[in-house]
Design a protein around this motif. Structure first.
Motif, mmCIF file in Angstrom:
data_model
loop_
_atom_site.group_PDB
_atom_site.id
_atom_site.type_symbol
_atom_site.label_atom_id
_atom_site.label_comp_id
_atom_site.label_asym_id
_atom_site.label_seq_id
_atom_site.Cartn_x
_atom_site.Cartn_y
_atom_site.Cartn_z
ATOM 1 N N PHE A 495 0.830 -1.208 0.000
ATOM 2 C CA PHE A 495 0.000 0.000 0.000
ATOM 3 C C PHE A 495 0.865 1.258 0.000
ATOM 4 C CE2 PHE A 495 -1.955 3.373 2.540
ATOM 5 C CZ PHE A 495 -3.043 3.675 1.738
ATOM 6 N N LEU A 496 1.915 1.274 0.847
ATOM 7 C CA LEU A 496 2.771 2.460 0.913
ATOM 8 C C LEU A 496 3.508 2.688 -0.406
ATOM 9 C CD1 LEU A 496 4.242 2.073 4.538
ATOM 10 C CD2 LEU A 496 2.444 3.640 3.776
ATOM 11 N N GLN A 497 3.972 1.619 -1.032
ATOM 12 C CA GLN A 497 4.678 1.779 -2.319
ATOM 13 C C GLN A 497 3.712 2.263 -3.405
ATOM 14 O OE1 GLN A 497 6.450 -2.044 -2.987
ATOM 15 N NE2 GLN A 497 8.144 -1.710 -1.517
ATOM 16 N N SER A 498 2.525 1.699 -3.500
ATOM 17 C CA SER A 498 1.560 2.128 -4.512
ATOM 18 C C SER A 498 1.079 3.542 -4.230
ATOM 19 C CB SER A 498 0.369 1.159 -4.522
ATOM 20 O OG SER A 498 0.801 -0.139 -4.819
ATOM 21 N N PHE A 499 0.904 3.884 -2.947
ATOM 22 C CA PHE A 499 0.461 5.230 -2.617
ATOM 23 C C PHE A 499 1.521 6.255 -3.012
ATOM 24 C CE2 PHE A 499 0.028 8.790 0.346
ATOM 25 C CZ PHE A 499 -1.293 9.132 0.136
ATOM 26 N N ALA A 500 2.802 5.924 -2.779
ATOM 27 C CA ALA A 500 3.886 6.844 -3.178
ATOM 28 C C ALA A 500 3.923 7.007 -4.693
ATOM 29 C CB ALA A 500 5.223 6.317 -2.654
ATOM 30 N N SER A 501 3.726 5.909 -5.431
ATOM 31 C CA SER A 501 3.710 5.998 -6.896
ATOM 32 C C SER A 501 2.545 6.855 -7.375
ATOM 33 C CB SER A 501 3.620 4.592 -7.481
ATOM 34 O OG SER A 501 3.504 4.646 -8.886
ATOM 35 N N LEU A 502 1.363 6.704 -6.734
ATOM 36 C CA LEU A 502 0.201 7.489 -7.124
ATOM 37 C C LEU A 502 0.425 8.965 -6.829
ATOM 38 C CD1 LEU A 502 -2.722 7.515 -8.151
ATOM 39 C CD2 LEU A 502 -3.448 7.202 -5.768
ATOM 40 N N ARG A 503 1.015 9.273 -5.672
ATOM 41 C CA ARG A 503 1.256 10.690 -5.331
ATOM 42 C C ARG A 503 2.216 11.343 -6.321
ATOM 43 N NH1 ARG A 503 0.809 13.730 -0.713
ATOM 44 N NH2 ARG A 503 0.169 11.909 0.492
ATOM 45 N N SER A 504 3.271 10.594 -6.725
ATOM 46 C CA SER A 504 4.239 11.174 -7.675
ATOM 47 C C SER A 504 3.605 11.391 -9.044
ATOM 48 C CB SER A 504 5.459 10.257 -7.789
ATOM 49 O OG SER A 504 5.089 9.003 -8.328
ATOM 50 N N ARG A 505 2.724 10.502 -9.474
ATOM 51 C CA ARG A 505 2.080 10.661 -10.783
ATOM 52 C C ARG A 505 1.067 11.820 -10.777
ATOM 53 N NH1 ARG A 505 2.620 6.448 -14.455
ATOM 54 N NH2 ARG A 505 3.775 4.649 -13.689
ATOM 55 N N VAL A 506 0.483 12.078 -9.602
ATOM 56 C CA VAL A 506 -0.532 13.143 -9.555
ATOM 57 C C VAL A 506 0.101 14.507 -9.334
ATOM 58 C CG1 VAL A 506 -2.511 14.021 -8.243
ATOM 59 C CG2 VAL A 506 -2.346 11.584 -8.813
ATOM 60 N N GLU A 507 1.070 14.592 -8.425
ATOM 61 C CA GLU A 507 1.615 15.886 -8.047
ATOM 62 C C GLU A 507 2.855 16.264 -8.853
ATOM 63 O OE1 GLU A 507 2.305 15.710 -3.909
ATOM 64 O OE2 GLU A 507 0.183 15.604 -3.343
ATOM 65 N N ASP A 508 3.720 15.309 -9.106
ATOM 66 C CA ASP A 508 4.979 15.654 -9.778
ATOM 67 C C ASP A 508 4.886 15.503 -11.297
ATOM 68 O OD1 ASP A 508 5.900 16.001 -7.213
ATOM 69 O OD2 ASP A 508 6.834 14.008 -7.099
ATOM 70 N N GLU A 509 4.294 14.434 -11.799
ATOM 71 C CA GLU A 509 4.240 14.166 -13.231
ATOM 72 C C GLU A 509 2.804 13.893 -13.661
ATOM 73 O OE1 GLU A 509 6.773 10.910 -13.976
ATOM 74 O OE2 GLU A 509 8.609 11.878 -13.277
ATOM 75 N N PRO A 510 1.967 14.935 -13.771
ATOM 76 C CA PRO A 510 0.582 14.709 -14.213
ATOM 77 C C PRO A 510 0.557 14.152 -15.640
ATOM 78 C CG PRO A 510 0.836 16.897 -13.225
ATOM 79 C CD PRO A 510 2.213 16.373 -13.449
ATOM 80 N N PRO A 511 -0.327 13.271 -15.955
ATOM 81 C CA PRO A 511 -0.364 12.687 -17.313
ATOM 82 C C PRO A 511 -0.851 13.721 -18.333
ATOM 83 C CG PRO A 511 -2.228 11.891 -16.009
ATOM 84 C CD PRO A 511 -1.372 12.689 -15.092
ATOM 85 N N THR A 512 -0.243 13.631 -19.504
ATOM 86 C CA THR A 512 -0.615 14.576 -20.577
ATOM 87 C C THR A 512 -1.166 13.865 -21.795
ATOM 88 O OG1 THR A 512 1.665 14.513 -21.370
ATOM 89 C CG2 THR A 512 1.087 16.271 -19.808
ATOM 90 N N ASP A 513 -1.030 12.592 -21.855
ATOM 91 C CA ASP A 513 -1.514 11.855 -23.006
ATOM 92 C C ASP A 513 -2.362 10.670 -22.537
ATOM 93 O OD1 ASP A 513 0.448 10.422 -21.818
ATOM 94 O OD2 ASP A 513 1.707 10.154 -23.587
ATOM 95 N N THR A 514 -2.863 9.966 -23.491
ATOM 96 C CA THR A 514 -3.765 8.839 -23.179
ATOM 97 C C THR A 514 -3.027 7.725 -22.469
ATOM 98 O OG1 THR A 514 -5.076 9.375 -25.105
ATOM 99 C CG2 THR A 514 -5.352 7.172 -24.190
ATOM 100 N N GLU A 515 -1.819 7.431 -22.870
ATOM 101 C CA GLU A 515 -1.035 6.356 -22.252
ATOM 102 C C GLU A 515 -0.756 6.674 -20.792
ATOM 103 O OE1 GLU A 515 3.161 3.935 -22.943
ATOM 104 O OE2 GLU A 515 2.554 5.550 -24.297
ATOM 105 N N GLY A 516 -0.433 7.913 -20.471
ATOM 106 C CA GLY A 516 -0.175 8.311 -19.080
ATOM 107 C C GLY A 516 -1.430 8.218 -18.235
ATOM 108 N N ARG A 517 -2.564 8.625 -18.811
ATOM 109 C CA ARG A 517 -3.802 8.546 -18.053
ATOM 110 C C ARG A 517 -4.201 7.088 -17.776
ATOM 111 N NH1 ARG A 517 -4.900 13.248 -21.174
ATOM 112 N NH2 ARG A 517 -5.687 11.980 -22.906
ATOM 113 N N GLN A 518 -3.936 6.189 -18.736
ATOM 114 C CA GLN A 518 -4.235 4.773 -18.501
ATOM 115 C C GLN A 518 -3.350 4.174 -17.395
ATOM 116 O OE1 GLN A 518 -3.867 2.865 -22.292
ATOM 117 N NE2 GLN A 518 -5.830 3.682 -23.091
ATOM 118 N N ALA A 519 -2.077 4.570 -17.402
ATOM 119 C CA ALA A 519 -1.175 4.096 -16.341
ATOM 120 C C ALA A 519 -1.621 4.631 -14.979
ATOM 121 C CB ALA A 519 0.258 4.526 -16.655
ATOM 122 N N LEU A 520 -2.055 5.916 -14.950
ATOM 123 C CA LEU A 520 -2.538 6.479 -13.683
ATOM 124 C C LEU A 520 -3.797 5.756 -13.201
ATOM 125 C CD1 LEU A 520 -2.379 8.668 -11.519
ATOM 126 C CD2 LEU A 520 -3.708 10.174 -13.030
#
Length: 571
Positions: A495-520
């Motif tokens: 949970f802690l590892q997935s939560f850290a990955s989710l926080r980095s994708r939302v706050e540091d590297e927001p998705p800009t394309d369809t592939e990024g949004r699917q990964a998020l």
């Protein structure tokens, strides 16, 4: 009737222990039940007074659902100390009386002194082995209908409470027996004890103590009895003569008051009739041919007719009926079977006249000699000698077996002593392994406690630290004790590892394309699933993580943006 409205039953009589259970028995319907604890000390010599303590405890009486309230212990168990400071003793010698009575005493609690409660004890000395049966009887006042009327039909005055009762008021022995109620009984060899009796005020009690001839000697001459009362107040005791007085009244009623003094009395006529019967019986036994008188013949026929009537009656007891028939109707018969032969013993000395051949006495060809050897004392002596020889051989073998057993026992004891010396200083090899296991278990317990603390604390969110403690716990074997704890640790790390990955994708590297949004969206789904597992296992999540806000923001970013339609250029 209050004097007879009580009864006593001994529930337990045993030596006193420090802790013991007392049965309460069954309660009688409609009657008040009281329990009396009597503590008696048997000391070999007089001792000074002291103190004692007694604690009574009731079992747990918790009511069941829907049942009525059970009273408190103070309401269920109320104790009262009974007075026992009055000690009275009476004694007298025993005598033969034809009824087996050791004593017959009248006990009365005086009017104005209240009820007397206490213990009665009767001991008999000088008659070793005598077995006593005691009975305490309450004598109720006579009924008004049994009291004889006064002259000219006047009604007698009411009986005064506590006053002596005239035997005539009972109207006969049968009425007196109907007014006697047994309230307590006791038995014992040489001593009988009533542990607790209640003597009602101004009431009369009769104490009967008899000797049981079936369990001990029945002779009463030369003995002495002792009656002892230990109770709450004084009583009056004296020989009871009520039954004798009633019997005397019956005998006096047989006397005709109008009889002629010159004529013989009833007692004299009975004595004369007895003497005539004895004389006639003696004549019959001597075989006299004297002709009996008509009066004697009529009397003999009357006796024979009475015996015939008794013989025809059927007795209720089968054993007694058969016994009477066997000894009256059945004639005595003696059957002799299996006749035996007595062989003549050999002569003790040889007669001088030479009528007996000495050489032929023990000859095998002589019939008397053979019979003497087979059936006489000579043959019996030979059989006895053979039995003695066989017994001696048997006991010799027994003695030899005993000696062999003693030798084996001695050798076995020597071997046991040698084995004991050999194993006296044996070292315990398991001690080293025990200390090693103790250290391992202590380490395992410490790792388990550390890992449990990391999982239970929501603020401890360092996945690397938890992973390190998890590895140490697995190495120490915590999974053997607590496998669910290991699963919880692995779940929190994921949970802690997935939560850290989710926080980095939302706050540091927001998705800009369809592939990024699917990964998020994939990471968001994994975090939601792990969050549900955390809640299912009651694992707290820190409020500072802003989980709901982060999940809502990630869900918004994972959506595809809407495409606006471009306006066509004017023609």
């Amino acid at each position: 009737s209050r004097c007879a409205a009580w009864s006593v039953e001994t529930l337990l009589r045993a030596p006193l222990l420090r802790v013991m259970e007392l049965p309460l028995g069954r309660r009688s319907q409609g009657r008040t039940t009281k329990y009396v604890v009597v503590l008696e000390a048997m000391v070999p010599r007089p001792v000074p007074s002291g103190k004692f303590s007694l604690q009574l405890m009731l079992p747990d009486c918790a009511p069941s659902r829907g049942a009525q309230r059970i009273p408190e212990a103070q309401e269920l168990l109320k104790t009262t100390t009974l007075k026992s400071d009055v000690i009275l003793r009476w004694s007298d010698r025993t005598a033969e009386n034809g009824k087996g009575l050791v004593l017959c005493e009248r006990l009365v609690a005086p009017l104005g002194g209240g009820d007397v409660m206490g213990m009665l004890r009767v001991a008999v000395s000088g008659l070793p082995g005598i077995f006593l049966t005691a009975e305490l009887v309450a004598q109720l006042p006579p009924k008004e209908e049994t009291r004889p009327p006064l002259p000219e039909g006047a009604t007698p005055e009411p009986i005064v409470r506590g006053a002596p009762i005239d035997p005539k008021d009972f109207g006969g022995r049968r009425n007196w027996l109907a007014r006697c109620k047994t309230v307590a009984t006791a038995i014992g060899p040489e001593v009988v004890v009533f542990p607790h009796v209640l003597l009602a005020e101004a009431s009369t009690y009769i104490l009967y103590v008899r000797a049981d001839p079936c369990r001990g000697p029945g002779a009463l001459e030369g003995g002495e009895w002792l009656l002892e009362l230990t109770g709450s107040g004084p009583i009056e005791a004296g020989a009871d003569t009520m039954e004798d007085d009633l019997e005397l009244l019956v005998r006096n009623s047989w006397v005709d008051p109008n009889a002629d003094p010159a004529q013989p009395s009833r007692q004299e006529r009975a004595k004369s009739s007895r003497e005539r019967w004895l004389a006639r019986k003696q004549v019959e036994e001597e075989g006299s041919t004297e002709v009996e008188s008509s009066e004697a013949a009529a009397e003999r026929e009357a006796v024979a007719a009475a015996r015939e009537r008794v013989r025809k009656k059927e007795h209720a007891n089968d054993a007694i009926r058969e016994f009477v028939k066997l000894h009256t109707d059945v004639e005595a018969v003696l059957n002799v079977e299996d006749p035996y032969i007595v062989a003549p013993d050999p002569l003790l000395y040889v007669p001088e006249d030479g009528s007996v051949d000495v050489n032929n006495i023990f000859s095998k060809s002589d019939p008397e000699s053979l019979a003497r050897r087979a059936l006489g004392m000579l043959g019996s002596q030979a059989v006895l000698d053979e039995a003695v020889d066989a017994s001696q051989i048997e006991w010799t073998e027994v003695d030899k077996a005993m000696e062999d057993a003693k030798t084996l026992n001695t050798a076995a004891l020597a071997e046991l002593a040698a084995w004991q010396e050999q194993h006296a200083e044996q070292q315990l090899k398991f001690l080293e392994r025990r200390e090693e296991l103790k250290a391992q278990f202590q380490t395992r317990f410490e790792k388990q406690s550390q890992l449990q603390e990391l999982i239970s604390d929501a603020e401890r969110a360092d996945s690397a630290l938890i992973k390190a403690k998890l590895d140490e716990a697995q190495e120490a074997g915590v999974a053997t004790w607590d496998a669910p704890l290991i699963k919880k640790a692995e779940l929190k790390i994921q949970f802690l590892q997935s939560f850290a990955s989710l926080r980095s994708r939302v706050e540091d590297e927001p998705p800009t394309d369809t592939e990024g949004r699917q990964a998020l969206a994939a990471v968001l789904h994994e975090v939601s699933k792990l969050c549900d597992g955390m809640l299912e296992h009651h694992m707290p999540i820190s409020p500072e993580a802003n989980l709901e806000e982060l999940l809502a923001k990630a869900a918004e970013l994972s959506k595809e943006p809407e495409v606006e339609e471009e306006e066509a250029p004017p023609a």
